[in-house]
Design a protein around this motif. Structure first.
Motif, PDB file in Angstrom:
ATOM      1  N   ALA A  85       0.643  -1.001   0.044  1.00  0.00           N
ATOM      2  CA  ALA A  85      -0.164   0.241  -0.003  1.00  0.00           C
ATOM      3  C   ALA A  85       0.758   1.629  -0.009  1.00  0.00           C
ATOM      4  N   GLY A  86       0.662   2.059   1.549  1.00  0.00           N
ATOM      5  CA  GLY A  86       1.302   3.380   0.972  1.00  0.00           C
ATOM      6  C   GLY A  86       2.614   3.493   0.967  1.00  0.00           C
ATOM      7  N   GLN A  87       3.378   2.250   1.670  1.00  0.00           N
ATOM      8  CA  GLN A  87       4.990   2.132   1.131  1.00  0.00           C
ATOM      9  C   GLN A  87       5.895   2.751  -0.108  1.00  0.00           C
ATOM     10  N   TRP A  88       5.068   2.555  -0.338  1.00  0.00           N
ATOM     11  CA  TRP A  88       5.555   2.336  -2.026  1.00  0.00           C
ATOM     12  C   TRP A  88       5.706   4.022  -2.440  1.00  0.00           C
ATOM     13  N   ILE A  89       4.062   4.267  -1.716  1.00  0.00           N
ATOM     14  CA  ILE A  89       4.196   5.484  -2.720  1.00  0.00           C
ATOM     15  C   ILE A  89       4.768   6.647  -2.003  1.00  0.00           C
TER      16      ILE A  89
ATOM     17  N   GLY B 190      -7.690  11.750  -5.233  1.00  0.00           N
ATOM     18  CA  GLY B 190      -6.534  11.494  -4.611  1.00  0.00           C
ATOM     19  C   GLY B 190      -6.650  11.958  -3.021  1.00  0.00           C
ATOM     20  N   PHE B 191      -6.620  13.905  -3.699  1.00  0.00           N
ATOM     21  CA  PHE B 191      -6.747  14.372  -2.088  1.00  0.00           C
ATOM     22  C   PHE B 191      -8.796  14.222  -0.834  1.00  0.00           C
ATOM     23  N   VAL B 192      -8.974  14.150  -2.408  1.00  0.00           N
ATOM     24  CA  VAL B 192     -10.556  13.671  -1.497  1.00  0.00           C
ATOM     25  C   VAL B 192     -10.698  12.319  -0.777  1.00  0.00           C
ATOM     26  N   MET B 193     -10.104  11.310  -1.801  1.00  0.00           N
ATOM     27  CA  MET B 193      -9.793   9.783  -1.130  1.00  0.00           C
ATOM     28  C   MET B 193      -9.234  10.266   0.425  1.00  0.00           C
ATOM     29  N   ALA B 194      -8.264  10.407   0.067  1.00  0.00           N
ATOM     30  CA  ALA B 194      -6.989  10.267   1.555  1.00  0.00           C
ATOM     31  C   ALA B 194      -7.516  10.791   2.113  1.00  0.00           C
ATOM     32  N   ILE B 195      -9.074  12.231   2.296  1.00  0.00           N
ATOM     33  CA  ILE B 195      -9.708  12.590   3.199  1.00  0.00           C
ATOM     34  C   ILE B 195     -10.396  11.399   3.653  1.00  0.00           C
ATOM     35  N   PHE B 196     -11.002  10.679   2.120  1.00  0.00           N
ATOM     36  CA  PHE B 196     -12.720   9.701   3.048  1.00  0.00           C
ATOM     37  C   PHE B 196     -12.273   8.483   3.748  1.00  0.00           C
ATOM     38  N   PHE B 197     -10.840   8.115   3.728  1.00  0.00           N
ATOM     39  CA  PHE B 197     -10.378   6.771   3.817  1.00  0.00           C
ATOM     40  C   PHE B 197      -9.788   7.404   5.766  1.00  0.00           C
TER      41      PHE B 197
ATOM     42  N   GLU C 221      -9.709   3.685  13.571  1.00  0.00           N
ATOM     43  CA  GLU C 221      -8.678   4.575  12.775  1.00  0.00           C
ATOM     44  C   GLU C 221      -8.394   3.477  11.515  1.00  0.00           C
ATOM     45  N   ILE C 222      -8.399   3.967  10.646  1.00  0.00           N
ATOM     46  CA  ILE C 222      -7.124   2.896   9.300  1.00  0.00           C
ATOM     47  C   ILE C 222      -6.190   3.194   9.711  1.00  0.00           C
ATOM     48  N   PRO C 223      -5.054   2.420   9.438  1.00  0.00           N
ATOM     49  CA  PRO C 223      -3.687   2.786   9.453  1.00  0.00           C
ATOM     50  C   PRO C 223      -3.196   3.708   8.681  1.00  0.00           C
ATOM     51  N   PHE C 224      -2.906   4.888   8.260  1.00  0.00           N
ATOM     52  CA  PHE C 224      -2.484   5.866   7.346  1.00  0.00           C
ATOM     53  C   PHE C 224      -1.767   5.023   5.971  1.00  0.00           C
ATOM     54  N   LEU C 225      -1.001   4.606   6.169  1.00  0.00           N
ATOM     55  CA  LEU C 225      -0.284   3.409   4.857  1.00  0.00           C
ATOM     56  C   LEU C 225      -1.481   3.325   4.353  1.00  0.00           C
ATOM     57  N   ILE C 226      -1.986   2.587   4.849  1.00  0.00           N
ATOM     58  CA  ILE C 226      -3.554   2.453   4.388  1.00  0.00           C
ATOM     59  C   ILE C 226      -4.406   2.322   3.066  1.00  0.00           C
ATOM     60  N   ASN C 227      -4.889   3.818   4.141  1.00  0.00           N
ATOM     61  CA  ASN C 227      -5.248   4.619   3.440  1.00  0.00           C
ATOM     62  C   ASN C 227      -5.228   5.170   1.973  1.00  0.00           C
ATOM     63  N   MET C 228      -3.679   5.314   2.360  1.00  0.00           N
ATOM     64  CA  MET C 228      -3.157   6.117   1.232  1.00  0.00           C
ATOM     65  C   MET C 228      -2.796   5.393   0.040  1.00  0.00           C
ATOM     66  N   GLY C 229      -2.660   4.109   0.472  1.00  0.00           N
ATOM     67  CA  GLY C 229      -2.757   2.733  -1.085  1.00  0.00           C
ATOM     68  C   GLY C 229      -4.350   3.103  -1.353  1.00  0.00           C
TER      69      GLY C 229
ATOM     70  N   ALA D  81      -5.961   4.865  -1.877  1.00  0.00           N
ATOM     71  CA  ALA D  81      -6.262   6.518  -2.577  1.00  0.00           C
ATOM     72  C   ALA D  81      -5.545   6.453  -3.429  1.00  0.00           C
ATOM     73  N   PHE D  82      -4.812   5.256  -3.724  1.00  0.00           N
ATOM     74  CA  PHE D  82      -3.904   5.737  -5.206  1.00  0.00           C
ATOM     75  C   PHE D  82      -4.121   4.212  -6.194  1.00  0.00           C
ATOM     76  N   PHE D  83      -4.908   3.906  -5.223  1.00  0.00           N
ATOM     77  CA  PHE D  83      -5.691   2.208  -6.543  1.00  0.00           C
ATOM     78  C   PHE D  83      -6.339   3.775  -7.289  1.00  0.00           C
ATOM     79  N   ILE D  84      -7.236   3.877  -6.515  1.00  0.00           N
ATOM     80  CA  ILE D  84      -8.944   4.346  -6.504  1.00  0.00           C
ATOM     81  C   ILE D  84      -8.655   5.850  -8.062  1.00  0.00           C
ATOM     82  N   THR D  85      -7.303   6.342  -7.761  1.00  0.00           N
ATOM     83  CA  THR D  85      -7.164   7.496  -8.006  1.00  0.00           C
ATOM     84  C   THR D  85      -6.648   7.177  -9.657  1.00  0.00           C
TER      85      THR D  85
END
Length: 580
Positions: A263-267, A482-489, A515-523, A525-529
C-alpha cells in the motif's frame, strides 16, 4: 546533563565556521562561472559531482524528522520504522533507472514544469501552490520544531525559541548562496552527520552495556538491546487481535505490518524521491550518468541511516524501561536523552551532527520553495517573460527564455525573498506549536499529512511519464480524487463502511475512535485515483499530443551503475532476511 562544556562549544563553533567558511569560498568561486545566475542559484547546473549529489540528497533528507522523529518511533515501535529508509534505497534505484532519463531528456527543472509540459497550466499551478503549502506548513515547521526541541533539551528548555531562531537564520544564510553552495556544504554536513551519528550510537551502546554490568562493550550493548527488547527487532508487525494491548494497536496504526508494503510505503518513497522538487532538484542540473550515480550513492547511504537515527531510540527505550533514564517526557525526547549521557567533546560533535542535519534539510527546502515560487509562479503570473530568441535552434522541449543580467539577478532576489518569508512563517507557526506536531509525534505528523496529496501526485507522475494516453483532464481529476479519497479514508470511511471490510481493518486509537492505518489509506487513495485517471484517459486520443517520447536507449545502464545497484540489493536482502 543539560550543560555543555567549553570543549563542546569549541567543537560546535568549529563546525559552524567550517561550513560557513567553505560555503563562502564556494559562493565566491562560482561567480566566475559562465552559466546564468538563476540556473546557478536554483540548480547548480552541471557543477555537482555524483558524490556531491548523493551527499546532498542524504544531508537534505536526514533531518530532525529522522534524528528526532524516527528515533522516537524507534523508541516506541523499534526496527520496523527502518522500512522508510531501506525501501527508500530500493525506490532510489527505480528513480535512477527510469525517472531521471525522462526528466533530463525533456529538460525538466521543476516539478510544476513537468506537469505543465506533460499536462497543462492548470495542473502545474495547482500543484505549485500545493507544494509551497506543504513545504512551509508541514516540512519547515516540523523540522524547526523537532530540531529546537532536541537541541534545547541538551542546553536547557528555556532556550527553545532561541534555538529555533538560530536554526532558521543559519539555514537561511546557507540558502542565500544557492544550490551550488548548498550542494557542496552538504558534503561537509553529511560527513559530520555520519561521523557524529556513529559516534553517538557507539557510546549509546557502551552506556547500555555499562548500565547492565557488562563493561564498556558496544557489541554487548547491542546484544542487550536485542535481549531486553526482542519485540523491537522485527521488521513486520503482527496484525492486532482482540487480545492485543492498546500499545500494540498504536504501533500497528503507524506501521501496519506486511500490508504497508502493498500500500502506502511504496507511494511514500517513490513520490518523495521521484516527484519532489526538494529532492530531484539536486540531480536535474547534471548529466544522466552523474545523476544516476549520485542517486544510487544516496541509496547506499540510506541503508546506514537507521543505525544512526533509530538505534538511539531503542537504546533509550531499554534504559528507560530498566530505570536508567528517568524523566523522559515522550518518544520525541528519546534522542536528546541519549545525547545527555555523552562525554564532554562528543556531546558537541553530536549537536553539530544534529544541527548539520537540520540546517541542510531546511536550506534545501528553502531553496526549493524559492525555485518553485520564482520559476513557476512569479515569472508566469507576476512578471512578463522575455520572448525566446527566434533564431535559436529548435529543441525537443519548450525553449528556455533568455534573460539579461538584471533580470537574472532579480530572479535570484525573488527566490531569496520567498525563502525568507517561508522561514519566518514557519517560526511564527511553531512558536507555540500551533499545528500540534508534539501531539502526533514528529515523524508520523510529516508522513501522515504529506500522504493527503501523495497518492494523486504520484499517480499523475507515473502515468504522465510512462502512458502516452494520459490526458490533462485525467490529471486534474486525479489530483482532486487523490486528495478527496485520502481525506475520506482518513476521516469518514469507517462511518460509511464500518471498521472491518475487505479493503481495510480499522482499530481503536487512544481516544477510542476507530482509525485505519494511514499507509493503508494512502494505498487505496492511490489505486482509486489510478482507476479514475485511466478511465478518463481512455475516452481521449490513443496518444496524447503532450506525451513524452521514450526509447530504450534512455534506460540503458553502464556496468558501473549495474554494480552499484547489485551491491545495494544484496545488502538490502540480507537486512530483511536477518530482521524479518
Amino acid at each position: 546533563m543539560n550543560s555543555l562544556s567549553g570543549l563542546d562549544i569549541l567543537i560546535f563553533v568549529f563546525y559552524f565556521i567550517l561550513v560557513a567558511g567553505y560555503g563562502y569560498w564556494v559562493y565566491n568561486k562560482k561567480k566566475k562561472a559562465t552559466i546564468s545566475a538563476s540556473h546557478d542559484y536554483f540548480l547548480a547546473e552541471g557543477s555537482l559531482t555524483w558524490w556531491a549529489i548523493g551527499a546532498s540528497l542524504i544531508a537534505s533528507n536526514i533531518s530532525a524528522e529522522q534524528f528526532i522523529g524516527m528515533s522516537g518511533n524507534g523508541y516506541f515501535v523499534g526496527i520496523a520504522v527502518a522500512a522508510y529508509e531501506w525501501i527508500a534505497a530500493l525506490a532510489l534505484i527505480i528513480i535512477a533507472v527510469w525517472f531521471m532519463p525522462v526528466y533530463l531528456k525533456n529538460k525538466i527543472y521543476t516539478m510544476p514544469q513537468f506537469l505543465k509540459t506533460r499536462y497543462n497550466e492548470t495542473v502545474s499551478l495547482i500543484m505549485a501552490i500545493f507544494w509551497l503549502f506543504l513545504y512551509v506548513f508541514v516540512n519547515l515547521t516540523s523540522i524547526l520544531y523537532l530540531g529546537a526541541i532536541a537541541i534545547s533539551g541538551l542546553i536547557g528548555p528555556e532556550y527553545l525559541h532561541t534555538v529555533m531562531i538560530a536554526l532558521a537564520v543559519f539555514s537561511l544564510i546557507i540558502t542565500l548562496g544557492g544550490m551550488k553552495v548548498i550542494g557542496y556544504t552538504d558534503v561537509i554536513q553529511v560527513a559530520v552527520l555520519i561521523i557524529g551519528g556513529f559516534a553517538t550510537i557507539y557510546f549509546a551502546l557502551t552506556i547500555v552495556s555499562e548500565k547492565f554490568g557488562l563493561g564498556r562493550d558496544a557489541m554487548a550493548g547491542f546484544k542487550t538491546l536485542m535481549d531486553q527488547a526482542p519485540d523491537h527487532f522485527h521488521m513486520i508487525l503482527d496484525k492486532p487481535t482482540a487480545a492485543s494491548s492498546q500499545e500494540d494497536v498504536n504501533k500497528y496504526l503507524i506501521l501496519p505490518g506486511i500490508a504497508m508494503y502493498f500500500a502506502g510505503q511504496w507511494i511514500v518513497n517513490l513520490n518523495y524521491w521521484g516527484c519532489n522538487q526538494y529532492i530531484t532538484q539536486r540531480a536535474l542540473g547534471a548529466d544522466l550518468d552523474t545523476a544516476r550515480k549520485g542517486i544510487l550513492f544516496a541509496g547506499f547511504l540510506k541503508l546506514l541511516m537507521p543505525i544512526i537515527v533509530m538505534l538511539p531510540g531503542i537504546a533509550a527505550y531499554v534504559l528507560h524501561k530498566n530505570g536508567h533514564l528517568e524523566g523522559l517526557r515522550g518518544m520525541d525526547d528519546a534522542y536528546s536523552a541519549i545525547l545527555g549521557f555523552l562525554p564532554s567533546g562528543l556531546k558537541g560533535l553530536a549537536i553539530a551532527a544534529l544541527t548539520a542535519a537540520i540546517v541542510a534539510s531546511l536550506a534545501g527546502k528553502l531553496n526549493s520553495i524559492g525555485t518553485i515560487f520564482t520559476l513557476d509562479i512569479y515569472l508566469k503570473y507576476f512578471r512578463k517573460k522575455p520572448a525566446a530568441d527566434p533564431h535559436a535552434p529548435a529543441m525537443d522541449a519548450a525553449p528556455t527564455p533568455v534573460y539579461n543580467e538584471g533580470e537574472e539577478k532579480n530572479m535570484v532576489w525573488v527566490g531569496r525573498m520567498a525563502a525568507l518569508v517561508s522561514i519566518v512563517l514557519a517560526v511564527v507557526f511553531e512558536w507555540k506549536d500551533l499545528l500540534g506536531i508534539s501531539g502526533e509525534g514528529g515523524f508520523t505528523f510529516i508522513q501522515k499529512y504529506t500522504g493527503f496529496i501523495s497518492p494523486g501526485v504520484f499517480a499523475m507522475f507515473i502515468l504522465g511519464m510512462f502512458w502516452k494516453r494520459t490526458t490533462g483532464a485525467a490529471a486534474v481529476a486525479g489530483l482532486i480524487t487523490g486528495f478527496v479519497m485520502a481525506i475520506f479514508f482518513n476521516s469518514f470511511a469507517v462511518t460509511v463502511f464500518g471498521h472491518e471490510t475487505l479493503m481495510y481493518t480499522a482499530f481503536k486509537n487512544n481516544d477510542g475512535v476507530y482509525e485505519i492505518p494511514f499507509l493503508i489509506n494512502m494505498g487505496w487513495a492511490f489505486f482509486i485515483t489510478m482507476a479514475v485517471m485511466i478511465g478518463i484517459s481512455l475516452t481521449g486520443p490513443k496518444v496524447n499530443p503532450k506525451a513524452f517520447e521514450l526509447d530504450k536507449s534512455m534506460f540503458k545502464l553502464k556496468p558501473s551503475v549495474i554494480a552499484m545497484i547489485v551491491f545495494t540489493l544484496l545488502i538490502l536482502t540480507a537486512l530483511y532476511v536477518k530482521f524479518w
